[in-house]
Design a protein around this motif. Structure first.
Motif, mmCIF file in Angstrom:
data_model
loop_
_atom_site.group_PDB
_atom_site.id
_atom_site.type_symbol
_atom_site.label_atom_id
_atom_site.label_comp_id
_atom_site.label_asym_id
_atom_site.label_seq_id
_atom_site.Cartn_x
_atom_site.Cartn_y
_atom_site.Cartn_z
ATOM 1 N N SER A 1 0.756 -1.135 -0.007
ATOM 2 C CA SER A 1 -0.138 0.012 0.119
ATOM 3 C C SER A 1 0.927 1.086 0.000
ATOM 4 C CB SER A 1 -0.751 0.111 1.058
ATOM 5 O OG SER A 1 -1.715 -1.090 1.403
ATOM 6 N N THR B 1 -2.485 3.845 2.807
ATOM 7 C CA THR B 1 -3.745 4.262 2.191
ATOM 8 C C THR B 1 -4.007 3.020 0.939
ATOM 9 O OG1 THR B 1 -2.444 5.292 0.298
ATOM 10 C CG2 THR B 1 -3.200 6.510 2.416
ATOM 11 N N PHE C 1 -11.167 -0.372 9.073
ATOM 12 C CA PHE C 1 -10.075 0.630 8.181
ATOM 13 C C PHE C 1 -9.910 1.705 9.260
ATOM 14 C CE2 PHE C 1 -10.275 -2.046 4.371
ATOM 15 C CZ PHE C 1 -8.963 -2.562 4.486
ATOM 16 N N VAL D 1 -9.034 4.682 3.699
ATOM 17 C CA VAL D 1 -9.504 4.005 2.629
ATOM 18 C C VAL D 1 -10.447 4.972 1.955
ATOM 19 C CG1 VAL D 1 -11.461 3.120 4.112
ATOM 20 C CG2 VAL D 1 -10.856 2.063 1.885
#
Length: 353
Positions: A188, A235, A272, A279
């Motif tokens: 990520s 992210t 999350f 997100v």
């Protein structure tokens, strides 16, 4: 409107009609022909009587709240009113037993109403699935006095409940970013965020007031500030590919699929946000929309729209979302999680793309 003829009633009617025809043919006279005409007019007069009853029938359905949580029970009221001069005899109510539970109103409940009379039926109601759909009574049925046929009508005014999904651990496997990285080799995007550190130095011109440690400054007699540390923030992007199904085709299986879909996406977004992982959610709400969830407040905004806000306003929006799924270059190095409401053969329900 749906008309169903009953085999037993039709057979008896035909027997009496033939007998009346034979009787009037052999014996004649006013009495025999009055009986024959009565038999011939029985079905059209019954149709007219039922149609008039339906036209003068008013049905109102209400619940103590409009937006509910899946599985929670709320007070439901079904009010029936006969605004005509003709009485309504043994009308049957058909309820949405596949999508809601009515505690005190059974499917097929018979109701009779005298002219200009009103009746209220009260019951606890709980919804089986998340989403926005009609609940309560869906149809009313009228049967002629001789049991020859039954006419079924849609309820004039339906009641639509907006049912919020429950937040569960169903998305734990998706939420675990490390598992995604280990199983796919993807990483990520990492963002650095300044946070107050433990190291300190004397205050200098231009330092932010918020960085001053007032407690330590009071002890030392001079202004000191905390030096910032770098905190990594991962992210990712979640694309929510909802099914494009016209409402007229919303059957029980569709409601189950939508319930599973909504529960998964809100559970993922909640977890999350709780982990502090931003997100970006891409989903259809009429048009294709993007929503970044990075806090409890932003999660609530997303949660309050998904139950009744997942739909496409046109075929062009369906095409647009599919193109966004195909065009991965626009997301840079972000991890992209695709959740399909109704995957086709060979497609995964949830995949990292």
């Amino acid at each position: 409107m749906r008309i169903t003829f009953h085999k037993k009633g039709v057979c008896l009617y035909l027997v009496f009609l033939i007998a009346s025809l034979v009787f009037s043919s052999f014996f004649g006279g006013a009495v025999s022909f009055v009986w024959l005409y009565a038999m011939l007019l029985l079905i059209p007069v019954s149709f007219a009587y039922i149609f008039v009853n339906y036209k003068f029938l008013s049905i109102y359905q209400t619940m103590d709240v409009h937006k509910v949580l899946k599985g929670d029970e709320h007070e439901f009221t079904l009010a029936l009113e006969n605004d005509g001069v003709l009485p309504i005899y043994r009308m049957k109510l058909a309820t949405y037993v596949d999508r809601c539970v009515l505690k005190d109103i059974e499917d097929g409940t018979e109701v009779s109403l005298d002219s200009f009379k009103r009746k209220e039926l009260k019951s606890g109601l709980s919804c089986r699935y998340a989403g926005a759909y009609d609940v309560g009574a869906g149809n009313v049925s009228f049967t002629d006095p001789f049991g020859i046929f039954t006419v079924r009508f849609k309820v004039p005014y339906n009641f639509r409940a907006i049912v919020s999904p429950r937040i569960t651990d169903v998305g734990d496997g998706i939420v675990d970013i490390e598992n995604i990285v280990n199983s796919t080799g993807l990483k990520s995007t990492v963002q650095n965020e300044d946070i107050p550190g433990s190291d300190m130095r004397a205050y200098e011109k231009g330092d932010s007031i918020s960085s001053i440690n007032w407690k330590i400054s009071a002890k030392l007699g001079e202004l000191v500030v905390r030096l910032p540390d770098k905190k990594e923030k991962r992210t990712l992007t979640m694309i929510l590919e909802a099914a494009d199904v016209p409402e007229i085709k919303w059957d029980t299986q569709f409601l189950k699929d939508r319930d599973r879909f909504l529960e998964l996406i809100v559970s993922c977004a909640f977890n999350f946000a709780g982990q502090g992982v931003p997100v970006k959610l891409i989903y259809p709400s009429g048009t294709i929309r993007e929503k970044t969830v990075n806090s409890y407040e932003s999660f609530l905004e997303f949660y309050n729209t998904v139950a009744d806000g997942i739909f496409y306003s046109s075929d062009a929006e369906v095409t647009k979302l599919k193109e966004m799924i195909t065009d991965r270059s626009s997301y840079g190095d972000e991890t992209i999680i695709l959740i399909r409401e109704r995957p086709k053969s060979g497609e995964e329900y949830c995949a990292v793309i």
